[in-house]
Motif scaffolding. Structure first.
Motif, PDB file in Angstrom:
ATOM      1  N   GLY A  71       0.987  -1.200   0.407  1.00 31.50           N
ATOM      2  CA  GLY A  71      -0.068   0.012   0.353  1.00 31.50           C
ATOM      3  C   GLY A  71       1.078   1.055   0.056  1.00 31.50           C
ATOM      4  O   GLY A  71       2.090   1.224   0.656  1.00 31.50           O
ATOM      5  N   SER A  72       0.456   2.270  -0.507  1.00 34.75           N
ATOM      6  CA  SER A  72       1.488   4.031  -0.736  1.00 34.75           C
ATOM      7  C   SER A  72       0.681   4.375   0.542  1.00 34.75           C
ATOM      8  O   SER A  72       0.274   5.051   0.295  1.00 34.75           O
ATOM      9  CB  SER A  72       0.386   3.941  -1.931  1.00 34.75           C
ATOM     10  OG  SER A  72       0.973   5.478  -2.230  1.00 34.75           O
ATOM     11  N   ALA A  73       0.944   4.062   2.045  1.00 36.42           N
ATOM     12  CA  ALA A  73      -0.092   4.829   3.247  1.00 36.42           C
ATOM     13  C   ALA A  73       1.543   5.466   4.210  1.00 36.42           C
ATOM     14  O   ALA A  73       2.200   6.099   2.645  1.00 36.42           O
ATOM     15  CB  ALA A  73      -0.085   3.755   3.889  1.00 36.42           C
ATOM     16  N   PHE A  74       1.383   6.217   5.150  1.00 38.33           N
ATOM     17  CA  PHE A  74       2.546   6.732   5.698  1.00 38.33           C
ATOM     18  C   PHE A  74       3.433   6.273   4.830  1.00 38.33           C
ATOM     19  O   PHE A  74       4.809   7.380   4.911  1.00 38.33           O
ATOM     20  CB  PHE A  74       1.871   6.737   7.219  1.00 38.33           C
ATOM     21  CG  PHE A  74       3.290   7.108   7.892  1.00 38.33           C
ATOM     22  CD1 PHE A  74       2.729   8.294   8.422  1.00 38.33           C
ATOM     23  CD2 PHE A  74       4.156   6.807   8.160  1.00 38.33           C
ATOM     24  CE1 PHE A  74       3.847   9.531   8.641  1.00 38.33           C
ATOM     25  CE2 PHE A  74       5.344   7.401   9.301  1.00 38.33           C
ATOM     26  CZ  PHE A  74       5.340   8.717   9.448  1.00 38.33           C
ATOM     27  N   HIS A  75       4.526   4.810   4.783  1.00 42.44           N
ATOM     28  CA  HIS A  75       5.662   4.042   5.562  1.00 42.44           C
ATOM     29  C   HIS A  75       5.907   4.521   3.425  1.00 42.44           C
ATOM     30  O   HIS A  75       7.399   4.704   3.233  1.00 42.44           O
ATOM     31  CB  HIS A  75       5.707   3.029   5.175  1.00 42.44           C
ATOM     32  CG  HIS A  75       5.225   2.817   6.940  1.00 42.44           C
ATOM     33  ND1 HIS A  75       6.352   2.888   7.949  1.00 42.44           N
ATOM     34  CD2 HIS A  75       4.751   1.314   7.410  1.00 42.44           C
ATOM     35  CE1 HIS A  75       5.467   2.417   9.271  1.00 42.44           C
ATOM     36  NE2 HIS A  75       4.688   1.788   8.798  1.00 42.44           N
ATOM     37  N   ALA A  76       5.538   4.680   3.062  1.00 40.95           N
ATOM     38  CA  ALA A  76       5.483   5.280   1.332  1.00 40.95           C
ATOM     39  C   ALA A  76       5.539   6.335   0.650  1.00 40.95           C
ATOM     40  O   ALA A  76       6.526   7.107   0.382  1.00 40.95           O
ATOM     41  CB  ALA A  76       5.072   4.363   0.421  1.00 40.95           C
ATOM     42  N   ARG A  77       4.575   7.253   1.451  1.00 43.39           N
ATOM     43  CA  ARG A  77       4.399   8.799   1.361  1.00 43.39           C
ATOM     44  C   ARG A  77       4.980  10.086   2.591  1.00 43.39           C
ATOM     45  O   ARG A  77       5.722  10.581   2.302  1.00 43.39           O
ATOM     46  CB  ARG A  77       3.103   8.966   1.385  1.00 43.39           C
ATOM     47  CG  ARG A  77       2.643   7.985  -0.245  1.00 43.39           C
ATOM     48  CD  ARG A  77       0.439   8.536   0.134  1.00 43.39           C
ATOM     49  NE  ARG A  77       0.054   8.091   1.479  1.00 43.39           N
ATOM     50  CZ  ARG A  77      -0.451   8.563   2.427  1.00 43.39           C
ATOM     51  NH1 ARG A  77      -0.274   9.616   2.334  1.00 43.39           N
ATOM     52  NH2 ARG A  77      -1.084   8.042   3.060  1.00 43.39           N
ATOM     53  N   VAL A  78       5.833   9.218   3.650  1.00 38.79           N
ATOM     54  CA  VAL A  78       6.068  10.345   4.374  1.00 38.79           C
ATOM     55  C   VAL A  78       7.319   9.516   4.752  1.00 38.79           C
ATOM     56  O   VAL A  78       8.301  10.201   5.380  1.00 38.79           O
ATOM     57  CB  VAL A  78       5.202  10.236   5.758  1.00 38.79           C
ATOM     58  CG1 VAL A  78       5.278  10.933   6.671  1.00 38.79           C
ATOM     59  CG2 VAL A  78       3.587  11.231   4.752  1.00 38.79           C
ATOM     60  N   ASP A  79       7.573   8.603   5.273  1.00 41.18           N
ATOM     61  CA  ASP A  79       8.258   7.733   6.516  1.00 41.18           C
ATOM     62  C   ASP A  79       9.645   7.316   5.358  1.00 41.18           C
ATOM     63  O   ASP A  79      10.839   7.974   5.637  1.00 41.18           O
ATOM     64  CB  ASP A  79       7.624   6.676   6.946  1.00 41.18           C
ATOM     65  CG  ASP A  79       9.053   6.061   7.952  1.00 41.18           C
ATOM     66  OD1 ASP A  79      10.054   6.460   8.349  1.00 41.18           O
ATOM     67  OD2 ASP A  79       8.848   4.619   8.281  1.00 41.18           O
TER      68      ASP A  79
END
Length: 250
Positions: A71-79
């Motif tokens: 998924g393109s969630a927090f880890h991919a988009r921010v972290d």
């Protein structure tokens, strides 16, 4: 040729690192000409920083980071972008390119279907219903995209029904999904993890599912399925081409 740095989430569960390592070994086997390295965002070694520092020290000019994330969630988009921004500041001579995540690629859905068939569920078994179990997200659009995978998973099968549940606070949870299938007359229920590797969340999923229905069965996580290597290498190749175009237009 730019190294491929495969980045996994990381887990305290040793099964997770073993499965991720096997998946990365499959990528290496598919492209023996390519320098493929594995690292983790958290909880496991080596870290993203350690691998990027090593790549820079060895004199590479470019590295492509491929997030092994569904998924393109927090880890991919921010972290991860934050980690990579700090690495670029440390190593201005190294061009660090982040590819897209593995994501909701239909080939990975095919891999989940293969895992279901591998436990003895025939594609034409009309008694079987499948629950595709995913993490869940605070982003409602991401959850809707995951829900859409149920129809893709059904594919050319004759399974009675395929639905989705979420392991975190997002609904439906696995108990609700099982109840739905039971209410529609499904005799046999398979829980299919939409996870790359096992860990704390898949254990929680299994416990909740067995509490709701002790006769449910479980397929394996996606793991080192050959299609994972295909998708990861596609993400790498696309990122390399995009980076080359950016340099030409600069």
């Amino acid at each position: 040729m730019a190294p491929l740095i495969a980045v996994a989430h990381g887990s305290r569960d040793p099964r997770s690192a073993r499965v991720v390592t096997a998946a990365v070994a499959a990528i290496r086997a598919r492209r023996p000409d390519l320098d493929v390295r594995v690292c983790f965002l958290d909880l496991n070694a080596p870290s993203v920083d350690q691998v990027i520092d090593a790549v820079a020290t060895e004199g590479h000019s470019t590295a492509v980071v491929v997030p092994l994330l569904l998924g393109s969630a927090f880890h991919a988009r921010v972290d991860l972008p934050g980690v990579l921004a700090a690495a670029r500041a440390r190593h201005p001579q190294l061009a660090i390119v982040q590819s897209n995540v593995l994501g909701h690629d239909h080939r990975l859905v095919d891999a989940v279907r293969d895992r279901i068939v591998a436990i003895g569920v025939a594609a034409d078994d009309t008694r079987t219903g499948v629950v595709l179990a995913a993490v869940g997200s605070s982003d409602l659009r991401a959850n809707d995209r995951t829900r859409a995978l149920a129809a893709v998973l059904a594919g050319d099968t004759r399974w009675a029904e395929t639905t989705v549940c979420f392991v975190t606070s997002t609904e439906p949870n696995v108990g609700q999904a099982i109840s739905l299938l039971r209410s529609r007359g499904v005799e046999r229920i398979v829980i299919a993890p939409w996870f790359l590797a096992p860990g704390r969340l898949t254990d929680r999923l299994e416990a909740a599912a067995l509490q709701a229905a002790p006769d449910v069965v479980f397929s394996e996580t996606i793991g080192a399925h050959p299609l994972v290597a295909d998708v990861a290498l596609d993400r790498y190749d696309t990122a390399v081409v995009a980076a080359a175009r950016t340099r030409l237009s600069a």
